[in-house]
Motif scaffolding. Structure first.
Motif, PDB file in Angstrom:
ATOM      1  N   LEU A  54       0.894  -1.313  -0.175  1.00  0.00           N
ATOM      2  CA  LEU A  54       0.041  -0.090   0.098  1.00  0.00           C
ATOM      3  C   LEU A  54       0.921   1.279  -0.013  1.00  0.00           C
ATOM      4  O   LEU A  54       2.034   1.226   0.302  1.00  0.00           O
ATOM      5  CB  LEU A  54      -0.804   0.186   1.373  1.00  0.00           C
ATOM      6  N   SER A  55       0.181   2.411  -0.227  1.00  0.00           N
ATOM      7  CA  SER A  55       1.207   3.467  -0.452  1.00  0.00           C
ATOM      8  C   SER A  55       0.269   4.766   0.058  1.00  0.00           C
ATOM      9  O   SER A  55      -0.013   5.674  -0.444  1.00  0.00           O
ATOM     10  CB  SER A  55       1.387   3.795  -1.847  1.00  0.00           C
ATOM     11  N   THR A  56      -0.870   4.476   0.841  1.00  0.00           N
ATOM     12  CA  THR A  56      -1.661   5.558   1.397  1.00  0.00           C
ATOM     13  C   THR A  56      -1.048   6.511   2.402  1.00  0.00           C
ATOM     14  O   THR A  56      -0.055   6.334   2.966  1.00  0.00           O
ATOM     15  CB  THR A  56      -2.672   4.818   2.417  1.00  0.00           C
ATOM     16  N   PRO A  57      -1.268   7.847   2.121  1.00  0.00           N
ATOM     17  CA  PRO A  57      -0.412   8.921   2.726  1.00  0.00           C
ATOM     18  C   PRO A  57      -0.669   8.878   4.158  1.00  0.00           C
ATOM     19  O   PRO A  57      -1.812   8.322   4.660  1.00  0.00           O
ATOM     20  CB  PRO A  57      -1.369  10.308   2.178  1.00  0.00           C
ATOM     21  N   MET A  58       0.492   9.198   5.062  1.00  0.00           N
ATOM     22  CA  MET A  58       0.343   9.059   6.436  1.00  0.00           C
ATOM     23  C   MET A  58       0.690  10.527   6.790  1.00  0.00           C
ATOM     24  O   MET A  58       1.275  11.491   6.368  1.00  0.00           O
ATOM     25  CB  MET A  58       1.540   8.032   6.797  1.00  0.00           C
ATOM     26  N   THR A  59       0.209  10.751   8.121  1.00  0.00           N
ATOM     27  CA  THR A  59       0.511  11.818   9.033  1.00  0.00           C
ATOM     28  C   THR A  59       0.916  11.336  10.249  1.00  0.00           C
ATOM     29  O   THR A  59       0.151  10.397  11.040  1.00  0.00           O
ATOM     30  CB  THR A  59      -0.715  12.755   9.112  1.00  0.00           C
ATOM     31  N   SER A  60       1.926  11.837  11.045  1.00  0.00           N
ATOM     32  CA  SER A  60       2.275  11.410  12.441  1.00  0.00           C
ATOM     33  C   SER A  60       1.233  11.834  13.366  1.00  0.00           C
ATOM     34  O   SER A  60       0.800  13.246  13.413  1.00  0.00           O
ATOM     35  CB  SER A  60       3.333  11.578  12.828  1.00  0.00           C
ATOM     36  N   LEU A  61       0.751  10.910  14.475  1.00  0.00           N
ATOM     37  CA  LEU A  61      -0.030  11.336  15.504  1.00  0.00           C
ATOM     38  C   LEU A  61       0.419  10.500  16.536  1.00  0.00           C
ATOM     39  O   LEU A  61       0.242   9.474  16.717  1.00  0.00           O
ATOM     40  CB  LEU A  61      -1.440  11.344  15.254  1.00  0.00           C
ATOM     41  N   HIS A  62       1.136  11.253  17.516  1.00  0.00           N
ATOM     42  CA  HIS A  62       1.721  10.502  18.771  1.00  0.00           C
ATOM     43  C   HIS A  62       1.661  11.322  19.984  1.00  0.00           C
ATOM     44  O   HIS A  62       1.048  12.405  19.969  1.00  0.00           O
ATOM     45  CB  HIS A  62       3.304  10.218  18.363  1.00  0.00           C
ATOM     46  N   GLU A  63       2.014  10.934  21.120  1.00  0.00           N
ATOM     47  CA  GLU A  63       1.804  11.426  22.231  1.00  0.00           C
ATOM     48  C   GLU A  63       2.392  12.801  22.477  1.00  0.00           C
ATOM     49  O   GLU A  63       1.889  13.582  23.267  1.00  0.00           O
ATOM     50  CB  GLU A  63       2.614  10.762  23.394  1.00  0.00           C
ATOM     51  N   HIS A  64       3.318  13.235  21.697  1.00  0.00           N
ATOM     52  CA  HIS A  64       3.963  14.578  21.839  1.00  0.00           C
ATOM     53  C   HIS A  64       3.269  15.637  21.044  1.00  0.00           C
ATOM     54  O   HIS A  64       3.497  16.813  21.160  1.00  0.00           O
ATOM     55  CB  HIS A  64       5.634  14.706  21.445  1.00  0.00           C
ATOM     56  N   ASN A  65       2.535  15.215  19.846  1.00  0.00           N
ATOM     57  CA  ASN A  65       1.905  16.156  19.162  1.00  0.00           C
ATOM     58  C   ASN A  65       0.305  16.072  18.940  1.00  0.00           C
ATOM     59  O   ASN A  65      -0.232  16.683  18.069  1.00  0.00           O
ATOM     60  CB  ASN A  65       2.681  15.951  17.671  1.00  0.00           C
ATOM     61  N   GLU A  66      -0.021  15.113  19.662  1.00  0.00           N
ATOM     62  CA  GLU A  66      -1.701  14.829  19.502  1.00  0.00           C
ATOM     63  C   GLU A  66      -2.492  16.108  19.624  1.00  0.00           C
ATOM     64  O   GLU A  66      -3.411  16.233  18.811  1.00  0.00           O
ATOM     65  CB  GLU A  66      -2.089  13.744  20.474  1.00  0.00           C
ATOM     66  N   GLN A  67      -2.262  16.769  20.699  1.00  0.00           N
ATOM     67  CA  GLN A  67      -2.911  17.832  21.007  1.00  0.00           C
ATOM     68  C   GLN A  67      -2.944  19.035  19.935  1.00  0.00           C
ATOM     69  O   GLN A  67      -4.006  19.553  19.473  1.00  0.00           O
ATOM     70  CB  GLN A  67      -2.539  18.782  22.123  1.00  0.00           C
ATOM     71  N   LYS A  68      -1.633  19.079  19.116  1.00  0.00           N
ATOM     72  CA  LYS A  68      -1.511  19.963  18.236  1.00  0.00           C
ATOM     73  C   LYS A  68      -2.234  19.518  16.967  1.00  0.00           C
ATOM     74  O   LYS A  68      -2.599  20.199  15.898  1.00  0.00           O
ATOM     75  CB  LYS A  68       0.061  20.280  17.892  1.00  0.00           C
ATOM     76  N   GLN A  69      -2.185  18.326  16.694  1.00  0.00           N
ATOM     77  CA  GLN A  69      -2.878  17.700  15.581  1.00  0.00           C
ATOM     78  C   GLN A  69      -4.378  17.698  15.559  1.00  0.00           C
ATOM     79  O   GLN A  69      -4.926  17.361  14.411  1.00  0.00           O
ATOM     80  CB  GLN A  69      -2.379  16.251  15.056  1.00  0.00           C
ATOM     81  N   ILE A  70      -4.941  17.614  16.662  1.00  0.00           N
ATOM     82  CA  ILE A  70      -6.464  17.254  16.729  1.00  0.00           C
ATOM     83  C   ILE A  70      -7.201  18.430  15.783  1.00  0.00           C
ATOM     84  O   ILE A  70      -7.999  17.895  15.082  1.00  0.00           O
ATOM     85  CB  ILE A  70      -6.761  17.343  18.345  1.00  0.00           C
ATOM     86  N   GLY A  71      -6.781  19.570  15.957  1.00  0.00           N
ATOM     87  CA  GLY A  71      -7.652  20.440  15.151  1.00  0.00           C
ATOM     88  C   GLY A  71      -7.643  20.198  13.519  1.00  0.00           C
ATOM     89  O   GLY A  71      -8.491  20.341  13.043  1.00  0.00           O
ATOM     90  N   ARG A  72      -6.125  19.744  13.161  1.00  0.00           N
ATOM     91  CA  ARG A  72      -6.142  19.644  11.758  1.00  0.00           C
ATOM     92  C   ARG A  72      -6.755  18.355  11.378  1.00  0.00           C
ATOM     93  O   ARG A  72      -7.477  18.200  10.063  1.00  0.00           O
ATOM     94  CB  ARG A  72      -4.690  19.399  11.711  1.00  0.00           C
ATOM     95  N   VAL A  73      -6.864  17.325  12.090  1.00  0.00           N
ATOM     96  CA  VAL A  73      -7.615  16.213  11.755  1.00  0.00           C
ATOM     97  C   VAL A  73      -8.961  16.344  11.693  1.00  0.00           C
ATOM     98  O   VAL A  73      -9.644  15.792  10.834  1.00  0.00           O
ATOM     99  CB  VAL A  73      -7.389  15.070  12.830  1.00  0.00           C
ATOM    100  N   LEU A  74      -9.547  17.138  12.406  1.00  0.00           N
ATOM    101  CA  LEU A  74     -11.086  17.674  12.955  1.00  0.00           C
ATOM    102  C   LEU A  74     -11.517  18.239  11.328  1.00  0.00           C
ATOM    103  O   LEU A  74     -12.668  18.084  10.904  1.00  0.00           O
ATOM    104  CB  LEU A  74     -11.502  18.168  14.072  1.00  0.00           C
ATOM    105  N   ASP A  75     -10.497  19.150  10.798  1.00  0.00           N
ATOM    106  CA  ASP A  75     -10.723  19.871   9.747  1.00  0.00           C
ATOM    107  C   ASP A  75     -11.060  18.743   8.639  1.00  0.00           C
ATOM    108  O   ASP A  75     -11.810  19.101   7.697  1.00  0.00           O
ATOM    109  CB  ASP A  75      -9.521  20.797   9.423  1.00  0.00           C
ATOM    110  N   TRP A  76     -10.162  17.867   8.520  1.00  0.00           N
ATOM    111  CA  TRP A  76     -10.004  16.662   7.390  1.00  0.00           C
ATOM    112  C   TRP A  76     -11.407  15.996   7.231  1.00  0.00           C
ATOM    113  O   TRP A  76     -11.984  15.813   6.281  1.00  0.00           O
ATOM    114  CB  TRP A  76      -8.885  15.682   7.755  1.00  0.00           C
TER     115      TRP A  76
END
Length: 287
Positions: A54-76
């Motif tokens: 597979l070659s599905t696009p990926m974005t990192s979401l881990h314990e150190h950036n989860e809070q920062k990534q939530i808004g971006r993910v909700l937008d998607w």
């Protein structure tokens, strides 16, 4: 038949804990068909995707950036994208990141669903030989000894099977503290490298397991699940009464019966009436 992707849906997808052959068919199809994968470590997940072709696009979401990534993910999700959340191994959120995201997505009204699969907790339980009808998962113990021992003290009277994750560098210290706090005779099982080439199961008393670890017979490499048999309630009550009687005997040497009984009950939690009757027997006044 492949599953139809639902727009604006977050799929929580379990991945193998070791053997890549344990990836479910449905989970693999979801990783293929979603718009994006949210991965704890994109380098680690890339190996799984390569195995699946597979070659599905990926974005990192881990314990150190989860809070920062939530808004971006909700937008998607709001844009109608379908997303898959994976951890490095096993079922996401089980001692892994993702809880904050799942909660935020549900609060915003987005669909959250699961593609279940491998989980080290249930896998280890299934081969441990310990009771599995009732169990408590405690995750990782605190790294510092004082905090770890305090946490174990909180759990020592728990009658359900206890399940812990532990790191290679702390397995010796953890087993030593468990034997000290829970008792060297308590049953325990250490499972190492589940589903991998060098999967190993060590079973015995906590005292025996601690000695094996100290001697280097439990290899300090890989990932560990430690399981501990629940406390024997009858044995615990009996041990508590022995301790209470020992204290009561000492107090009766210098205090009146009622005072000795009151102090013993307050310090041990034992019921006063049985203590009073025992005190009379100890003083030769009982029946």
């Amino acid at each position: 038949m492949a599953e139809t992707m639902k727009p604006g849906t977050l799929y929580v997808v379990a991945t193998p804990i070791g053997n890549l052959g344990d990836m479910s068919v449905r989970g693999g199809e979801l990783l293929r068909d979603v718009d994006r994968i949210l991965a704890e470590d994109t380098r680690h997940t890339a190996r799984l995707l390569d195995h699946l072709g597979l070659s599905t696009p990926m974005t990192s979401l881990h314990e150190h950036n989860e809070q920062k990534q939530i808004g971006r993910v909700l937008d998607w999700l709001a844009q109608g994208q379908s997303l898959a959340l994976v951890s490095d191994a096993g079922t996401p959120l089980i001692s892994d990141p993702g809880f904050e995201l799942v909660r935020a997505a549900r609060e915003r009204g987005f669909a959250v669903t699961t593609a279940p699969g491998a989980c080290a907790v249930t896998a280890a339980l299934s081969i441990s030989g310990l009771p599995t009808d009732r169990f408590v998962f405690e995750g990782f113990l605190p790294p510092r000894q004082a905090h770890r021992q305090r946490e174990l003290e909180r759990l020592k009277d728990q009658e359900r099977t206890l399940v812990f994750y532990e790191s290679p560098r702390r397995i010796v210290a953890a087993l030593t503290d468990m034997a000290s706090v829970f008792g060297a005779d308590r049953s325990g099982v250490v499972v190492r490298e589940l589903t991998k080439t060098y999967e190993t199961v060590y079973a015995g008393t906590l005292g025996e397991l601690a000695e094996l670890a100290k001697a280097g017979d439990i290899t300090e490499k890989g990932e560990f699940v430690v399981l501990v048999g629940g406390a024997d309630k009858a044995a615990a009550v009996e041990a508590a009464m022995v301790d209470a009687e020992r204290l009561l005997t000492r107090l009766l040497q210098s205090l009146p019966v009622k005072e000795a009984v009151r102090i013993t009950a307050d310090m041990t939690g034992a019921a006063r009436n049985p203590l009073y009757e025992r005190a009379l027997v100890l003083q030769g006044k009982g029946g």
